[in-house]
Design a protein around this motif. Structure first.
Motif, mmCIF file in Angstrom:
data_model
loop_
_atom_site.group_PDB
_atom_site.id
_atom_site.type_symbol
_atom_site.label_atom_id
_atom_site.label_comp_id
_atom_site.label_asym_id
_atom_site.label_seq_id
_atom_site.Cartn_x
_atom_site.Cartn_y
_atom_site.Cartn_z
ATOM 1 N N ASP A 169 -72.193 83.040 4.243
ATOM 2 C CA ASP A 169 -70.992 82.692 5.017
ATOM 3 C C ASP A 169 -69.790 83.508 4.560
ATOM 4 O O ASP A 169 -68.969 83.943 5.374
ATOM 5 C CB ASP A 169 -70.685 81.198 4.880
ATOM 6 N N ALA A 170 -69.673 83.712 3.250
ATOM 7 C CA ALA A 170 -68.528 84.449 2.717
ATOM 8 C C ALA A 170 -68.531 85.894 3.197
ATOM 9 O O ALA A 170 -67.489 86.416 3.635
ATOM 10 C CB ALA A 170 -68.534 84.393 1.189
ATOM 11 N N ILE A 171 -69.685 86.557 3.157
ATOM 12 C CA ILE A 171 -69.720 87.964 3.576
ATOM 13 C C ILE A 171 -69.614 88.070 5.092
ATOM 14 O O ILE A 171 -69.004 89.002 5.626
ATOM 15 C CB ILE A 171 -70.985 88.672 3.041
ATOM 16 N N ARG A 172 -70.161 87.098 5.835
ATOM 17 C CA ARG A 172 -70.027 87.113 7.297
ATOM 18 C C ARG A 172 -68.555 86.984 7.695
ATOM 19 O O ARG A 172 -68.063 87.734 8.541
ATOM 20 C CB ARG A 172 -70.837 85.957 7.910
ATOM 21 N N THR A 173 -67.860 86.054 7.047
ATOM 22 C CA THR A 173 -66.442 85.857 7.357
ATOM 23 C C THR A 173 -65.637 87.104 7.027
ATOM 24 O O THR A 173 -64.754 87.514 7.781
ATOM 25 C CB THR A 173 -65.894 84.662 6.556
#
Length: 275
Positions: free
Chosen positions: A91-95
């Protein structure tokens, strides 16, 4: 054999979880922590880069798998400690990707890769500025962020340059040499006391000061060390060959003589002046 990437990843996640199972897992894997795995993360990243340089797809596939294992191990450990899990990582890298690609996921335009890079750097700078907004030591905090992805030598050079630019600098080159001598004496003292923890700190101080020497005379310490590594291996391979690959039981005088001969032979072959 998994039929999709999702299935393959899920199966690998299950394998990593089994390796870390408190009852039936692997003793070595169970001993690992985020800190203990740092050398392996760096090693696998370098091996991925090496496979890319050599254009070996089979090797690259294998090394990417080894690097992926490191990601999954860290996520598994984070999950066990209830700090974060693989979903949080994803989720962190997608965001971040969405935020830093407004020309893809928003209304901005980017005509070429140069425009993309400029936009990326502007967004990244704004993120860092926001994080440092209330900092009492903005340069230190900014450098701490900047060197996170750098090898230690490159990070030391970056810190040295920026600190000097800010005014934290010796008056002359003699002061740098004096600092080298001071730090080397402190390293010798720590070693003589058998204090390995202190010795490691002092070794770091010696290396950092030598980076300052490199900065003052305008040379690259990383390139220097890389060259030394290669020269050592060139000479050492000849010492090994002279002893049919077996150095055991040889005294240091014999090995030193072979080392000097290898060094002289290499210089002669390359028409280099003797020293």
């Amino acid at each position: 054999m998994a039929s999709t990437s999702t299935e393959a990843l899920e199966q690998l996640i299950d394998v990593v979880a089994q390796l870390r199972d408190p009852n039936d897992g692997c003793p070595w894997d169970l001993e690992q922590s985020h800190r203990s795995l740092v050398p392996y993360v760096l090693e696998e990243a370098h091996e991925v880069a090496d496979a890319i340089r050599h254009g070996d797809d089979n090797h690259l596939k294998e090394e990417l798998g080894d690097l992926l294992l490191q990601v999954l191990l860290h996520a598994q450990i984070g999950s066990e400690e209830q700090r974060f899990n693989l979903a949080d990582v994803a989720d962190a890298i997608r965001t971040k990707l969405i935020r830093r690609h407004p020309h893809v996921f928003g209304d901005d335009d980017a005509k070429d890769s140069a425009s993309v890079r400029k936009s990326w750097e502007q967004i990244k700078a704004a993120e860092q500025a926001s994080a440092l907004e209330n900092s009492n030591s903005p340069l230190s905090d900014r450098l701490a962020i900047k060197i996170r992805s750098s090898p230690a030598l490159a990070g030391a050079m970056c810190i040295s340059k920026q600190a000097a630019k800010a005014g934290f600098e010796w008056e002359n080159f003699a002061g740098v040499w004096d600092k080298v001598s001071e730090e080397l004496d402190e390293l010798k003292e720590a070693v003589s006391r058998g204090d390995t923890t202190h010795a490691q700190d002092e070794l770091g101080d010696v290396l950092f000061t030598l980076v300052n020497v490199a900065r003052w005379i305008g040379i690259d310490p990383e390139e220097g060390l890389s060259g030394t590594n290669q020269r050592f291996l060139d000479r050492f391979s000849r010492v090994e060959a002279a002893l049919s690959g077996n150095l055991q039981g040889r005294n240091i005088d014999e090995l030193e003589q072979l080392w000097k001969q290898a060094k002289a032979d290499i210089k002669a072959e390359n028409n280099l002046p003797s020293s």
